[in-house]
Design an enzyme around this catalytic site. Structure first.
Site, mmCIF file in Angstrom:
data_model
loop_
_atom_site.group_PDB
_atom_site.id
_atom_site.type_symbol
_atom_site.label_atom_id
_atom_site.label_comp_id
_atom_site.label_asym_id
_atom_site.label_seq_id
_atom_site.Cartn_x
_atom_site.Cartn_y
_atom_site.Cartn_z
ATOM 1 N N ASP A 174 0.821 -1.232 0.000
ATOM 2 C CA ASP A 174 0.000 0.000 0.000
ATOM 3 C C ASP A 174 0.847 1.272 0.000
ATOM 4 O OD1 ASP A 174 -2.219 -1.610 0.223
ATOM 5 O OD2 ASP A 174 -2.699 -1.047 2.294
ATOM 6 N N ARG A 191 2.325 12.632 -4.987
ATOM 7 C CA ARG A 191 2.674 13.538 -6.073
ATOM 8 C C ARG A 191 1.728 13.440 -7.268
ATOM 9 N NH1 ARG A 191 7.896 16.065 -6.542
ATOM 10 N NH2 ARG A 191 8.194 16.914 -4.483
ATOM 11 N N HIS A 206 -4.458 5.266 -1.494
ATOM 12 C CA HIS A 206 -3.177 4.724 -1.983
ATOM 13 C C HIS A 206 -3.401 3.762 -3.157
ATOM 14 C CE1 HIS A 206 -4.325 1.843 1.106
ATOM 15 N NE2 HIS A 206 -3.789 2.509 2.120
ATOM 16 N N THR A 215 -4.442 4.849 9.481
ATOM 17 C CA THR A 215 -4.355 3.451 9.057
ATOM 18 C C THR A 215 -5.468 2.688 9.775
ATOM 19 O OG1 THR A 215 -2.920 1.494 8.970
ATOM 20 C CG2 THR A 215 -2.649 2.927 10.879
ATOM 21 N N THR A 216 -5.666 1.426 9.427
ATOM 22 C CA THR A 216 -6.713 0.632 10.085
ATOM 23 C C THR A 216 -6.427 0.620 11.587
ATOM 24 O OG1 THR A 216 -6.601 -0.740 8.113
ATOM 25 C CG2 THR A 216 -7.966 -1.544 9.902
ATOM 26 N N GLU A 219 -7.404 -12.747 10.850
ATOM 27 C CA GLU A 219 -6.110 -12.082 10.989
ATOM 28 C C GLU A 219 -6.166 -11.344 12.320
ATOM 29 O OE1 GLU A 219 -4.482 -9.715 7.746
ATOM 30 O OE2 GLU A 219 -3.455 -8.465 9.235
ATOM 31 N N GLY A 248 1.442 -3.295 12.301
ATOM 32 C CA GLY A 248 2.481 -2.663 13.109
ATOM 33 C C GLY A 248 3.724 -3.507 13.326
ATOM 34 N N GLY A 277 3.540 -4.470 6.170
ATOM 35 C CA GLY A 277 3.669 -3.458 5.134
ATOM 36 C C GLY A 277 4.598 -2.308 5.476
ATOM 37 N N HIS A 278 4.176 -1.482 6.436
ATOM 38 C CA HIS A 278 4.844 -0.200 6.660
ATOM 39 C C HIS A 278 6.336 -0.339 6.971
ATOM 40 C CE1 HIS A 278 5.760 3.614 8.782
ATOM 41 N NE2 HIS A 278 5.018 4.104 7.809
HETATM 42 N N1 PXP Z 1 -3.181 -6.233 8.249
HETATM 43 C C1 PXP Z 1 -4.213 -5.374 8.069
HETATM 44 C C2 PXP Z 1 -5.591 -5.905 8.169
HETATM 45 C C3 PXP Z 1 -3.980 -4.023 7.771
HETATM 46 O O1 PXP Z 1 -5.015 -3.193 7.582
HETATM 47 C C4 PXP Z 1 -2.649 -3.573 7.647
HETATM 48 C C5 PXP Z 1 -2.376 -2.160 7.300
HETATM 49 O O2 PXP Z 1 -2.802 -1.880 6.028
HETATM 50 C C6 PXP Z 1 -1.619 -4.507 7.841
HETATM 51 C C7 PXP Z 1 -1.907 -5.828 8.158
HETATM 52 C C8 PXP Z 1 -0.181 -4.133 7.705
HETATM 53 O O3 PXP Z 1 0.146 -3.247 8.736
HETATM 54 P P1 PXP Z 1 1.535 -2.517 8.700
HETATM 55 O O4 PXP Z 1 1.543 -1.647 7.483
HETATM 56 O O5 PXP Z 1 1.544 -1.737 9.981
HETATM 57 O O6 PXP Z 1 2.602 -3.564 8.635
#
Ligand code: PXP
Length: 239
Positions: free
Chosen positions: A9, A18, A50, A100-101, A151, A192, A213-214
């Site tokens: 994402d 941008r 995004h 974020t979520t 999850e 996270g 992700g992040h």
């Molecule tokens: N799982 C879910 C359901 C999420 O919404 C997110 C964030 O988009 C993630 C995992 C990944 O989280 P992070 O970007 O903090 O690693």
């Protein structure tokens, strides 16, 4: 051994900042797979902040491992999922103003609509996961929705600022994993998780996949996507 699903994402976040055509989350997904990712995750949000529809459509054609679509349980998203047929849908809550979520889907409130969405997706052959907080009540309700898996939200643990809060939050995650296993729900975890917090999950063999992700995209900005994914995949192998 648990797998690594890489959420791209925030590659798209950088692009949308941008309003240009780069960096492309599709390119990031290809590199992530070549570096050892077991799946690619994208969250198509209602506000398209995004990931864009075009990304999901191209990813469906390009991804070789599995494509996991995170989405809110809405008519619009259901239509897109039925059309694209991802390998897994993860249902998440969505608030327009959140960064974020922020937490799991509250099944006490949303069980009926979530159950309907799951029924429609599963009838089309699409497995479904529900993103939920590590609370026994939520897990029991998740079981009743006929979801394939959950999850478990790890954000409270990962963001905790004191050792005591971390310990408490982690013990809830462990209990949630054990209960999900008893209920025969597949188990993913995410939100996270970084290169440090991942180490806490050692020995939890019930976990199917980490959704991250992040932290990976942040490291990739400095050292490259390939190295960022490989380093996380190695840490997961050591668990
Ligand atoms: N799982 C879910 C359901 C999420 O919404 C997110 C964030 O988009 C993630 C995992 C990944 O989280 P992070 O970007 O903090 O690693």
């Amino acid at each position: 051994m648990a797998g690594l699903a890489v959420n791209v994402d925030h590659i798209a976040t950088l692009r949308q900042l941008r309003g240009v055509s780069y960096p492309d989350p599709v390119a990031a997904a290809v590199i992530a797979e070549l570096a050892g990712a077991d799946g690619i995750v994208v969250h198509l949000r209602r506000d398209r902040r995004h990931i864009q529809d075009r990304d999901v459509r191209i990813l469906r054609k390009v991804v070789q491992t599995k494509l996991i679509l995170e989405m809110a349980s809405t008519t619009e998203m259901l239509g897109i999922a039925l059309d694209i047929k991802p390998d897994l849908v993860t249902l998440v809550p969505e608030r327009r103003e959140e960064i974020t979520t922020e937490g799991g889907l509250d099944l006490v409130v949303h069980k009926t609509v979530v159950t309907e969405t799951i029924g429609t997706l599963r009838n089309s052959g699409i497995p479904v996961s529900i993103f939920i907080d590590p609370e026994p009540e939520q897990l029991k309700l998740a079981h009743q929705t006929n979801a394939n898996m959950v999850e478990i939200h790890t954000g409270t643990f990962c963001d905790a600022t004191t050792a005591n809060k971390k310990k408490q939050a982690f013990s809830k995650i462990v209990d949630a994993i054990k209960l999900s296993y008893k209920l025969r729900l597949g188990i993913n975890v995410g939100h996270g998780i970084c290169y440090n917090t991942i180490k806490a999950f050692k020995g939890l063999k019930e976990i199917n996949e980490f959704s991250i992700g992040h932290s990976i995209v942040s490291k990739a900005a400095l050292v490259g996507m390939e190295r960022a994914v490989k380093e996380m995949a190695t840490l997961i192998k050591e668990l």
